[in-house]
Design an enzyme around this catalytic site. Structure first.
Site, PDB file in Angstrom:
ATOM      1  N   ARG A 288       0.837  -1.210   0.000  1.00 43.94           N
ATOM      2  CA  ARG A 288       0.000   0.000   0.000  1.00 43.94           C
ATOM      3  C   ARG A 288       0.868   1.254   0.000  1.00 43.94           C
ATOM      4  O   ARG A 288       0.570   2.244   0.676  1.00 43.94           O
ATOM      5  CB  ARG A 288      -0.956   0.017   1.210  1.00 43.94           C
TER       6      ARG A 288
ATOM      7  N   SER B 149     -10.883   0.189   3.662  1.00 43.65           N
ATOM      8  CA  SER B 149      -9.968  -0.098   4.772  1.00 43.65           C
ATOM      9  C   SER B 149      -9.243   1.179   5.190  1.00 43.65           C
ATOM     10  O   SER B 149      -8.543   1.790   4.391  1.00 43.65           O
ATOM     11  CB  SER B 149      -8.945  -1.158   4.355  1.00 43.65           C
TER      12      SER B 149
ATOM     13  N   GLU C 225      -4.042   3.769   6.176  1.00 42.20           N
ATOM     14  CA  GLU C 225      -3.922   3.558   4.731  1.00 42.20           C
ATOM     15  C   GLU C 225      -4.451   4.780   3.994  1.00 42.20           C
ATOM     16  O   GLU C 225      -4.031   5.089   2.887  1.00 42.20           O
ATOM     17  CB  GLU C 225      -4.725   2.308   4.358  1.00 42.20           C
TER      18      GLU C 225
END
Length: 332
Positions: free
Chosen positions: A157, A232, A328
């Protein structure tokens, strides 16, 4: 003239941009730059951003569209896609063309231009696995640059666009290396196997995998059009072996997965749920009732409220497990 960014971020935060401009080509963006008020921010689908304040400069909205097959290379095909294209629409198009490689990334919100920044991934596949190169415009000097896979410095990520090059480039086009039949599908994740079994699929193709992923994500994640969210909110922490050994000794029940780099990945959703946050509401925000990893907007929340909730969750997980969660989502 100020413009509300509420329609341009999936969290539904009603932040204001002092100036807002859209561009549908490299030429349009280049023409905008000399007169655009600083600071600049490129915005695609707004699916991975949390506005905690108004933006004092110019928001540049990427609307570059187009999908083109560049060439076939044996069992592979190179496809060049505009940065403003919807990511999930690209996946559905690729599946319909018989192009494999991104079906596991179905229903991920956002645009193609944002995908490399995050190195989006799901169910055993990451964007870097199919990435060839991208074209980007340097907002500082107006020049165009091609980034190779090595240039992008992809991680979990993560990419150079979240670090040294953060905020500097507008991603214009991305080139992908997709594969032609016969396809090698990735179905090792239990959720996908269970969904395929439920539907009686014994020899899955890329369309079967895409449908399975869509069903799984739809069952776990709220529709941003109904309940604002960014998917998320936290990364799944990857622990060094010594840290994992310590955690496992105290919590042998903790789910975990080995990474190719030799670390151990622990689901952030599980850590958050164990701390009692799943389904918990705080004011107008909270952790989603079906997936603790997802923070949601119940209506009228502010970015500051969501940020405060995220910080409280990070502190709770650290206090109980000694694991530091990392966001994230890009917080502005």
């Amino acid at each position: 003239m100020p413009k509300s960014l509420k329609p341009f971020n999936t969290f539904g935060i009603d932040a204001q941009a002092a100036h807002f401009e859209a561009f549908a080509s490299e030429a349009e963006l280049a023409a905008l730059l000399p007169r655009a008020a600083q600071p600049l921010m490129i915005l695609g689908g707004g699916s991975n951003v949390l506005f905690t304040r108004d933006w004092p400069g110019t928001v540049l909205h990427n609307r570059i569209l187009g999908k083109a097959v560049l060439h076939h290379d044996g069992p592979h095909v190179h496809v060049r896609v505009g940065g403003g294209e919807n990511w999930h629409d690209l996946v559905l198009w690729a599946v319909a063309q018989g192009f494999g490689g991104i079906e596991n990334l179905s229903l991920i919100p956002g645009t193609v231009g944002a995908a490399p920044i995050q190195n989006i991934g799901a169910y055993g596949v990451e964007l870097k696995d199919v990435f060839v190169q991208l074209e980007a415009l340097d907002l500082q000097n107006g020049s165009t640059r091609v980034f190779t896979k090595a240039d992008c410095q992809f991680g979990y990520r993560d990419s150079v666009f979240k670090r040294e090059a953060k905020g500097r480039y507008a991603i214009l086009h991305v080139v992908f290396n997709l594969h032609l039949p016969p396809h090698q599908v990735h179905v090792s994740y239990g959720d996908i196997q269970r969904e395929l079994h439920k539907n009686g699929v014994t020899a899955p193709g890329i369309a079967d995998v895409s449908r399975a992923v869509i069903a799984i994500r739809s069952s776990k994640l709220p529709d941003p059009a109904v309940l604002g969210n960014c998917g998320s909110f936290f990364k799944n922490p990857e622990l060094e072996q010594a840290d994992w050994a310590r955690l496992a000794a105290q919590h042998p029940e903790a789910p975990h997965f080995p990474t190719p780099e030799g670390r151990v990945k622990v689901p952030a959703g599980w850590l958050i749920e164990q701390c009692g946050w799943k389904g918990k509401r705080v004011g107008n925000t909270g952790a989603y009732e079906k997936q603790a990893l997802v923070l949601v907007n119940y209506g009228g929340t502010t970015g500051a409220e969501v940020k405060a909730l995220a910080e409280a969750i990070v502190d709770a997980v650290w206090a109980r497990f000694g694991v530091r969660l990392e966001a994230e989502v890009n917080m502005i």
